[in-house]
Scaffold this motif. Structure first.
Motif, mmCIF file in Angstrom:
data_model
loop_
_atom_site.group_PDB
_atom_site.id
_atom_site.type_symbol
_atom_site.label_atom_id
_atom_site.label_comp_id
_atom_site.label_asym_id
_atom_site.label_seq_id
_atom_site.Cartn_x
_atom_site.Cartn_y
_atom_site.Cartn_z
ATOM 1 N N GLU A 8 -0.490 20.038 3.135
ATOM 2 C CA GLU A 8 -1.804 19.448 2.869
ATOM 3 C C GLU A 8 -1.773 17.917 2.876
ATOM 4 O OE1 GLU A 8 -3.747 22.534 3.249
ATOM 5 O OE2 GLU A 8 -4.891 20.908 2.335
ATOM 6 N N GLY A 9 -0.577 17.354 2.711
ATOM 7 C CA GLY A 9 -0.502 15.894 2.553
ATOM 8 C C GLY A 9 -1.167 15.453 1.265
ATOM 9 N N HIS A 10 -1.178 16.366 0.281
ATOM 10 C CA HIS A 10 -1.821 16.080 -1.010
ATOM 11 C C HIS A 10 -0.935 16.716 -2.076
ATOM 12 C CE1 HIS A 10 -5.289 14.490 -3.070
ATOM 13 N NE2 HIS A 10 -5.385 15.582 -3.805
ATOM 14 N N HIS A 11 -0.588 15.977 -3.110
ATOM 15 C CA HIS A 11 0.497 16.399 -3.992
ATOM 16 C C HIS A 11 0.105 16.521 -5.450
ATOM 17 C CE1 HIS A 11 2.080 14.501 -0.343
ATOM 18 N NE2 HIS A 11 2.991 15.449 -0.408
ATOM 19 N N PRO A 12 0.620 17.561 -6.114
ATOM 20 C CA PRO A 12 0.365 17.754 -7.550
ATOM 21 C C PRO A 12 1.438 17.084 -8.385
ATOM 22 C CG PRO A 12 1.554 19.645 -6.719
ATOM 23 C CD PRO A 12 1.402 18.684 -5.550
ATOM 24 N N ILE A 27 -3.410 18.335 -11.004
ATOM 25 C CA ILE A 27 -3.826 17.889 -9.664
ATOM 26 C C ILE A 27 -4.986 16.898 -9.799
ATOM 27 C CG2 ILE A 27 -4.705 18.570 -7.395
ATOM 28 C CD1 ILE A 27 -3.637 21.364 -7.869
ATOM 29 N N TRP A 28 -4.797 15.752 -9.210
ATOM 30 C CA TRP A 28 -5.901 14.819 -9.059
ATOM 31 C C TRP A 28 -5.576 13.877 -7.915
ATOM 32 C CZ3 TRP A 28 -2.116 13.352 -12.441
ATOM 33 C CH2 TRP A 28 -1.780 12.019 -12.516
ATOM 34 N N THR A 29 -6.570 13.113 -7.435
ATOM 35 C CA THR A 29 -6.343 12.213 -6.306
ATOM 36 C C THR A 29 -6.009 10.831 -6.864
ATOM 37 O OG1 THR A 29 -7.844 13.488 -4.920
ATOM 38 C CG2 THR A 29 -7.321 11.250 -4.201
ATOM 39 N N HIS A 30 -4.742 10.483 -6.752
ATOM 40 C CA HIS A 30 -4.278 9.226 -7.366
ATOM 41 C C HIS A 30 -4.993 8.033 -6.738
ATOM 42 C CE1 HIS A 30 -0.606 11.028 -9.387
ATOM 43 N NE2 HIS A 30 -1.114 12.030 -8.702
ATOM 44 N N ALA A 31 -5.271 8.132 -5.410
ATOM 45 C CA ALA A 31 -5.872 6.991 -4.699
ATOM 46 C C ALA A 31 -7.234 6.613 -5.273
ATOM 47 C CB ALA A 31 -5.987 7.331 -3.214
ATOM 48 N N VAL A 32 -7.935 7.583 -5.875
ATOM 49 C CA VAL A 32 -9.264 7.268 -6.429
ATOM 50 C C VAL A 32 -9.287 7.393 -7.951
ATOM 51 C CG1 VAL A 32 -10.383 8.042 -4.291
ATOM 52 C CG2 VAL A 32 -10.231 9.618 -6.242
HETATM 53 C C1 LIG Z 1 -0.776 8.238 2.628
HETATM 54 C C2 LIG Z 1 -0.835 9.565 1.897
HETATM 55 O O1 LIG Z 1 -1.787 10.385 2.495
HETATM 56 C C3 LIG Z 1 -1.265 9.339 0.471
HETATM 57 O O2 LIG Z 1 -0.338 8.520 -0.215
HETATM 58 C C4 LIG Z 1 -1.468 10.627 -0.291
HETATM 59 C C5 LIG Z 1 -0.226 11.423 -0.566
HETATM 60 N N1 LIG Z 1 -0.515 12.489 -1.537
HETATM 61 C C6 LIG Z 1 -1.448 12.284 -2.488
HETATM 62 N N2 LIG Z 1 -1.609 13.184 -3.471
HETATM 63 C C7 LIG Z 1 -2.489 12.969 -4.474
HETATM 64 N N3 LIG Z 1 -2.626 13.885 -5.452
HETATM 65 N N4 LIG Z 1 -3.234 11.855 -4.492
HETATM 66 C C8 LIG Z 1 -3.189 10.906 -3.554
HETATM 67 O O3 LIG Z 1 -3.908 9.902 -3.629
HETATM 68 C C9 LIG Z 1 -2.268 11.115 -2.464
HETATM 69 N N5 LIG Z 1 -2.187 10.279 -1.468
#
Ligand SMILES: C[C@H](O)[C@H](O)[C@H]1CNC2=NC(N)=NC(=O)C2=N1
Length: 106
Positions: free
Chosen positions: A53-57, A71-76
């Motif tokens: 998924e390119g998205h990590h817990p 699980i949450w979106t660290h970028a936001v």
């Molecule tokens: C560049 C890459 O897509 C990002 O760093 C991804 C990686 N996995 C991630 N996982 C989560 N949970 N939040 C993110 O913001 C995030 N960013």
């Protein structure tokens, strides 16, 4: 995503809880595994989904057999649809063989 919007998605991710941790909305779910090493097997299965998924817990394994995933979106700094997709995909994994039989999946 607001807490109200997030609540609308919760029916899609049975077993997961919506938490507001110091203003950061997160999804979390806990399991009891049969052993420490089966906890690591659990993590490995989840890691493969996360990488796809390119998205990590955030993975927690405490007291040797208690698995908790946040699980949450660290970028936001909060929840996005990607978090619900990941939680739903984790729910689709067949991990019963790793779980303690009398475990009540919370
Ligand atoms: C560049 C890459 O897509 C990002 O760093 C991804 C990686 N996995 C991630 N996982 C989560 N949970 N939040 C993110 O913001 C995030 N960013």
């Amino acid at each position: 995503m607001t807490e109200e919007a997030a609540s609308e998605f919760m029916s899609k991710v049975p077993g997961w809880k919506l938490e507001n941790e110091g203003g950061t909305l997160k999804l979390n779910r806990s399991w009891k595994v049969k052993s420490f090493t089966k906890g690591l097997d659990f993590f490995q299965a989840v890691a493969e989904v996360a990488e796809a998924e390119g998205h990590h817990p955030d993975l927690h394994l405490v007291g040797w057999n208690n698995v908790k995933i946040d699980i949450w979106t660290h970028a936001v700094g909060g929840l996005t649809e990607n978090d619900f997709i990941l939680a739903a995909k984790i729910n689709m994994l067949d991990l019963q063989h790793l779980l303690r039989r009398k475990a009540t999946v919370v």
